[in-house]
Design a protein around this motif. Structure first.
Motif, PDB file in Angstrom:
ATOM      1  N   TYR A 340     -54.704 -24.385  19.580  1.00 14.10           N
ATOM      2  CA  TYR A 340     -54.526 -24.359  18.127  1.00 14.10           C
ATOM      3  C   TYR A 340     -54.116 -25.728  17.611  1.00 14.10           C
ATOM      4  O   TYR A 340     -53.497 -26.513  18.331  1.00 14.10           O
ATOM      5  N   LEU A 341     -54.430 -25.979  16.371  1.00 15.28           N
ATOM      6  CA  LEU A 341     -54.046 -27.227  15.724  1.00 15.28           C
ATOM      7  C   LEU A 341     -52.751 -27.037  14.950  1.00 15.28           C
ATOM      8  O   LEU A 341     -52.464 -25.943  14.467  1.00 15.28           O
ATOM      9  N   VAL A 342     -51.985 -28.096  14.830  1.00 21.33           N
ATOM     10  CA  VAL A 342     -50.820 -28.116  13.947  1.00 21.33           C
ATOM     11  C   VAL A 342     -51.063 -29.206  12.911  1.00 21.33           C
ATOM     12  O   VAL A 342     -51.300 -30.357  13.278  1.00 21.33           O
ATOM     13  N   TRP A 343     -51.006 -28.843  11.647  1.00 20.31           N
ATOM     14  CA  TRP A 343     -51.369 -29.773  10.566  1.00 20.31           C
ATOM     15  C   TRP A 343     -52.715 -30.445  10.858  1.00 20.31           C
ATOM     16  O   TRP A 343     -52.883 -31.642  10.630  1.00 20.31           O
ATOM     17  N   GLY A 344     -53.607 -29.666  11.418  1.00 20.82           N
ATOM     18  CA  GLY A 344     -54.940 -30.201  11.688  1.00 20.82           C
ATOM     19  C   GLY A 344     -55.010 -31.117  12.890  1.00 20.82           C
ATOM     20  O   GLY A 344     -56.060 -31.712  13.156  1.00 20.82           O
ATOM     21  N   GLY A 345     -53.917 -31.266  13.626  1.00 23.01           N
ATOM     22  CA  GLY A 345     -53.892 -32.191  14.759  1.00 23.01           C
ATOM     23  C   GLY A 345     -53.747 -31.477  16.088  1.00 23.01           C
ATOM     24  O   GLY A 345     -53.260 -30.341  16.157  1.00 23.01           O
ATOM     25  N   LEU A 346     -54.125 -32.168  17.144  1.00 23.00           N
ATOM     26  CA  LEU A 346     -54.020 -31.611  18.492  1.00 23.00           C
ATOM     27  C   LEU A 346     -52.563 -31.489  18.930  1.00 23.00           C
ATOM     28  O   LEU A 346     -51.741 -32.353  18.623  1.00 23.00           O
ATOM     29  N   VAL A 347     -52.284 -30.444  19.681  1.00 23.56           N
ATOM     30  CA  VAL A 347     -50.986 -30.281  20.320  1.00 23.56           C
ATOM     31  C   VAL A 347     -51.156 -30.757  21.765  1.00 23.56           C
ATOM     32  O   VAL A 347     -51.889 -30.150  22.551  1.00 23.56           O
ATOM     33  N   VAL A 348     -50.519 -31.866  22.083  1.00 25.66           N
ATOM     34  CA  VAL A 348     -50.750 -32.510  23.379  1.00 25.66           C
ATOM     35  C   VAL A 348     -50.230 -31.625  24.512  1.00 25.66           C
ATOM     36  O   VAL A 348     -49.115 -31.113  24.448  1.00 25.66           O
TER      37      VAL A 348
END
Lengths: 726, 726
Positions: A340-348
């Protein structure tokens, strides 16, 4: 698949595999017990999970540090009293807690409560408080008993802890052999499990269907239990010397010119500051983050960084680890991130060493190489369930490494720190950062926690609670409604492990206007008022700079002996029961009791612990331990009390610590037979001290004369003792 | 141990055992799909757990009821779009939810929100609200889509539901074949799992390491999806006829004399009431409970019960299922209860049929045999984690039956109801109770939920939300700050599935003083004021009594067709998008739209749904659907609108329903071609209707003349049609 044989208490056997376990009906398993360090015992129940703080630890235990502690041949209590159930839905650990006058501390950074007995805790990483549940930026499944021991449950699940608050059924049937008589052997197990119906500390680990390690830390008092826990964690962190100065974080929308103007303002007023922080605006994209300089605001970032360095300021950059699609890291991390994305960004997927390396290498090549000295790792915490803002990835997230989403939310801040820290370790360069979430065994990581909590009581409680569980807490000063409140906030912050002014939402420098609304409307103080505010800031930060060598030595003790530099009074005065309730004063190093003014007040009561005499730092007044005195002062003053028979080295204040700074030290002598004090002297910024490249500078006082004994492998001299005063 | 073969999407195979499962790295399992009732499909993922609402259901599906519903040969959407992961820590179900203009309703009794899309729910039984998480007295993992279907996840775990609020990673990589290209087949699975990055409703079931059944209910509209869900649950409950009158619960510390005095007061004022409730004070011990009459307060309970019966009042007793050591049940239940006490009492292992039987038999022999007609099953809910009062057994409790503590907290109220209900079923005697917690598939149980929520908006939202998920809601009237508020509360309650005045903390009868503080201080109303209040109560409850035959027929439809008697307007007007936001009005039976005054107001706006015309019940005014009108009235009036072309049977009000009560009915005729209305006629209190011992009394109107057609196997006559009015 390796199989490990375990014995059920009733003689049945159960087999546990490394990946998953078969479960008996009761789930009861017995421990394999081992002494893993002096005064530290590990009870292994079933098969521990792969992703835990111990298994992902930063450093091995700091074994050398244990030698200075009292011997502990036997466990602090009968370890057989700890028992465990491993079932398909959860692992549950039960620790006896049956002394009525015992109290309990710990469980991490909870800003809402000091004593923990009788509470129900849900130790989840969270951005805000949920009752007294321990939801915080640093939830830690470690607690201390005033009987003088600590217990740590090594898990990255979200533990539900019942701290001596449940009543086992056996309490009602005790002595009623007719009804308590079990009908089956299974019931016999349960009867054995809650002996006598006495209270226990129960750790419920949902989702752990495999097993867990439990660690018990001997004392004899809370202090040594904390030391053993921190040493087991790998020892405390050692900040660079400049990390002990003041950090000023500037307006998030500031551009290059404004950044430099604010930095020059600090210097023009002579306000000591070592670090300068940039907030989200430096990225082309923040929320999620690009990790690329905004050309619009920062057309020449290297020039700016060089200019700041020229002013003696180390730069710290704000970021969070959600990777925007435009970030150069995106392509390399897209297959090494959560679903899933957080604020449209990758969760490393930081549990994947390669993902952690990619993240670190980018920082190394593109930011640290430019001279960036540290990072503020924001937003790695979690919104509580009652808040529906689109903050976090869910507990049911999957990651390629196999770590579970709930484990990742508990470990994200911790693993994030480790990635950043690896950059600096490789460069043999110490760093000093900020982080919004961490977990157990975090003492070796050179990051301070911060939060949105803004009450003085919360500030103080977090400062104290942090010291029980290997955390460092940095109470931010952001703005204030009055001159008195502003100065008192600055003053409190100046006695924290990190002193930080975080003006991220304040367009003009705080010394020109501490009121947020007025600052935003450019309603600035008069020149005279500004000079008065800046003058007081200079004095307050100046006192911290005077204490910097003393604090640096205290951090070195944290590193090598596990003793927190800033800590609860309970640790040093375990026999003074009055302290069990006192959460508004603390120790700063060994010698100083700090009792800040709260809110806008300039007077307060201060209780001075039994077992020592105390001398007012400002007043020189001598006070017997056990007394409560009334302290008074100006806004921004901090009532300080020096423990009798201590030496207190005070430096002439400098505006910042440079590579070649030499401190002129005047030693204050308190009492007739003061204990020696050992300063630590090294380059202040590399890891060379770890291979002996440092000096101990022992200050001692006897027969009316001070003595300085310098020993060690460091060539330079950081300290020049220029005087002794009584 | 039986093994079930499952296929991984990528062709790998995984084996699941009935007790526990081995897990693949991804945990992905495919479903065995079956059509289990007309328009109801079951997807079985892995091996469902032993303790779920479906496995502990009260009744088999009410298969006969499906015949009246539209055929549904094909699922409402492609069932292959639902997927599932079963891992050692959790089971996760993903349901597509990719229509932008779709909205979602359901998830149980949540008093805080109506639309559910975009929210994060944690569907835990809880005594109070936690944000919009769905924590409530009736959390239900069932939701409805405005596309016209329902989805139910059969679990007793505490589900974390992400209702179309997460953004899958694939949303960022969509169309970027270079980066989205998976490197391993495992990654291919994940890529397949969140196709196109579209929103899903995600059910995270922590602690379920085994598998789950998911049920999909066809429409074509929300209304039929609800009906199918309720029919699948076993059909709605059928209250005794007297259960539809008013319930008055009296002061908890009242003794026998005061109880009788209050009851006589009701009758003296002619206030209709069918039930009289006693609160905790009747026990020798409450909190926990003894289930034994207090001799001090109730020296002659049988006499009192007989006297109340003589006044036409059915007695309902408060209790909770935590068994005090002095209770006669204690010895029999001590080995059949959980390992922790609540308020010093045993937590009954209701998942053990023998424990449930012991509890039921005690009630049968000692209380129901005396004439007690029903029970209020209190405190079977749970305090939220942020509250540290010693309320509940923990999630990690163990029970001899093997049910997990978290499952038990979710099912306690449900299983408790089943135990009580079994007593009455055995006696062929209907009951009508109150309960503080329930779960999914609860429609067949004749209990109404109540809570401490006291805002009018919360009242209404719970009333509406209950109708989506097979629950009945009873908004209690406890006290009020003003005459207007008191009457408006009574009025709202009179249009709920149960009308209840709960004066448990009010020493004097509520009609003598509705203000709590004044009531406690014996500052009573003047005789004139009292007469005015009692008079309005008589009128308000009287209107409910006029509608009682109509409501009784509506409940019979609930029983046989699953259509809730009191329900959201959305169910009957699925095409009116304006209703998606309107949560302050509802349907009472098929013909009446109810739009209560809120707070102290006596005016409000009312939106009348499109697709029908409406006639003001009080005003006779005809209003087109789609219009918003302003309603006005006195405090305690309820704006009511009759749907055009309906017949509304109104009875002459009686004070209570006796075994031989015959209602004189006047039929109100609305419109030119009204649909027939079918009254249900039977003894009103036994289960004989289930074997056909009831009559349908069809009222119809044609050519200016009313017709009554009585058919069926019941000998008596409950209804006498005395007139028809237009």
């Amino acid at each position: 698949m390796r199989w490990v044989g375990l014995l059920l208490m009733a003689g049945e056997s159960v087999m546990c595999a490394h990946e998953g376990a078969e479960h008996s009906a009761s789930g009861l398993v017995v421990a394999e017990t081992a002494c893993v360090a002096p005064g530290v015992w590990r009870l292994r129940f079933g098969v521990p999970e792969a992703f835990t703080p111990d298994r992902l630890r930063e450093r091995p235990p700091e074994t050398g540090g244990f030698t200075g502690l009292p011997e502990a041949d036997a466990p602090p209590f009968e370890l057989g009293g700890i028992w465990c159930r491993v079932t398909p839905s959860r692992t549950v650990v039960y620790v006896p807690c049956d002394e009525p006058d015992d109290t309990i501390y710990g469980f991490g950074l909870d800003p809402t409560c000091y004593q923990q007995k009788g509470l129900r805790k849900r130790l989840t990483v969270a951005a805000s408080v949920i009752g007294q549940t321990g939801a915080s930026h640093g939830p830690v499944p470690f607690y201390l008993s005033t009987r003088g021991y600590g217990v740590y449950v090594d898990t990255a699940r979200v533990p539900l802890v019942h701290a001596a608050r449940l009543t086992p059924k056996s309490a009602a049937t005790k002595g009623r052999s007719d009804t308590a008589r079990p009908e089956t052997s299974e019931q016999a197990l349960y009867a054995a499990a809650h002996p006598e119906g006495l209270p226990e500390v129960v750790f419920d680990l949902p989702g752990n269907s495999s097993g867990v390690d439990v660690f018990v830390f001997a004392g004899p008092t809370l202090r040594e239990a904390v030391q053993r826990y921190n040493l087991f964690s790998g020892g405390g962190c050692m900040p660079p010397m400049w990390g002990l100065g003041m950090k000023y974080r500037t307006y998030t929308r500031a551009d290059q010119e404004r950044v430099l103007a604010h930095a020059r303002g600090l210097r023009a007023h002579g306000i000591p500051a070592d670090m300068f922080g940039l907030e989200p605006g430096w990225h082309t994209k923040a929320y999620s983050c690009s990790f690329v300089w905004s050309e619009e605001r920062f057309p020449a970032p290297q020039e700016m960084l060089d200019a700041l360095r020229g002013m003696g300021l180390k730069v710290n950059l704000w970021e969070h680890a959600y990777i925007h699609p435009t970030s150069p890291m995106f392509e390399d991390l897209v297959q090494r991130s959560g679903d899933y994305l957080v604020w449209g960004g990758l969760v490393v997927d930081f549990a994947d060493p390669e993902a952690s390396r990619i993240f670190a290498d980018y920082h190394d090549e593109h930011l640290v190489s430019m001279g960036v000295a540290g990072f503020k790792a924001d937003e790695c915490d979690r919104q509580p369930i009652s808040d529906c803002t689109p903050f976090n990835y869910p507990y049911c997230s999957s990651f390629p490494s196999g770590i579970d989403g709930d484990q990742m939310t508990q470990l994200y801040g911790y693993l994030y720190q480790r990635s950043i820290y690896s950059v600096y370790k490789k460069r043999n360069q110490r760093t000093w950062g900020d982080v919004r979430a961490t977990t157990a065994l975090a003492a070796p990581l050179p990051f301070c926690l911060y939060s949105d909590a803004y009450g003085f009581d919360e500030y103080l409680r977090q400062l104290l609670n942090a010291s029980f569980t290997g955390l460092l807490w940095s109470p931010e000063v952001r703005a204030a409604g009055s001159y008195e409140e502003y100065l008192n906030r600055i003053a409190l912050s100046s006695f924290a492990p990190q002193m930080c002014v975080d003006a991220w939402f304040i367009p003009n420098p705080l010394w020109r206007q501490y009121d947020r609304g007025k600052n935003e409307r450019d309603e600035l103080l008069s020149k005279e008022e500004e000079a008065r505010v800046a003058g007081r800031m200079r004095e307050i930060a100046g006192l911290r700079m005077q204490l910097l060598p003393y604090l640096y030595a205290s951090f070195h003790r944290y590193r090598t002996t596990g003793l927190p530099p800033v800590r609860s009074l309970l640790l040093d005065f375990p026999d003074d029961a009055a302290l069990r309730e006192i959460d508004d004063a603390f120790l700063f190093g060994d010698a100083l009791l700090v009792a800040p003014f709260l809110g806008t007040s300039t007077t307060r009561e201060v209780y001075l612990p039994k077992g020592a005499e105390w001398i007012g730092f400002h007043t020189g007044e001598r006070i017997a331990g056990g007394a409560t005195v009334t302290a008074e002062g100006r806004p921004g003053d901090v009532p300080l009390y020096v423990r009798d028979n201590r030496l207190l080295p005070l430096a002439d204040p400098v505006e910042y610590v440079a590579a070649d700074t030499v401190f002129d030290i005047t030693v204050r002598v308190y009492g007739e037979a003061p204990a020696p004090f050992v300063l630590i002297e090294d380059d202040g910024e590399s890891f060379d001290y770890q291979r002996g490249v440092y000096n101990t500078v022992e200050l001692s006082w006897a027969n009316g004369e001070g003595k300085v004994l310098r020993q060690g492998g460091y060539d330079g001299a950081r300290y020049r003792v220029v005087g002794w005063t009584r």
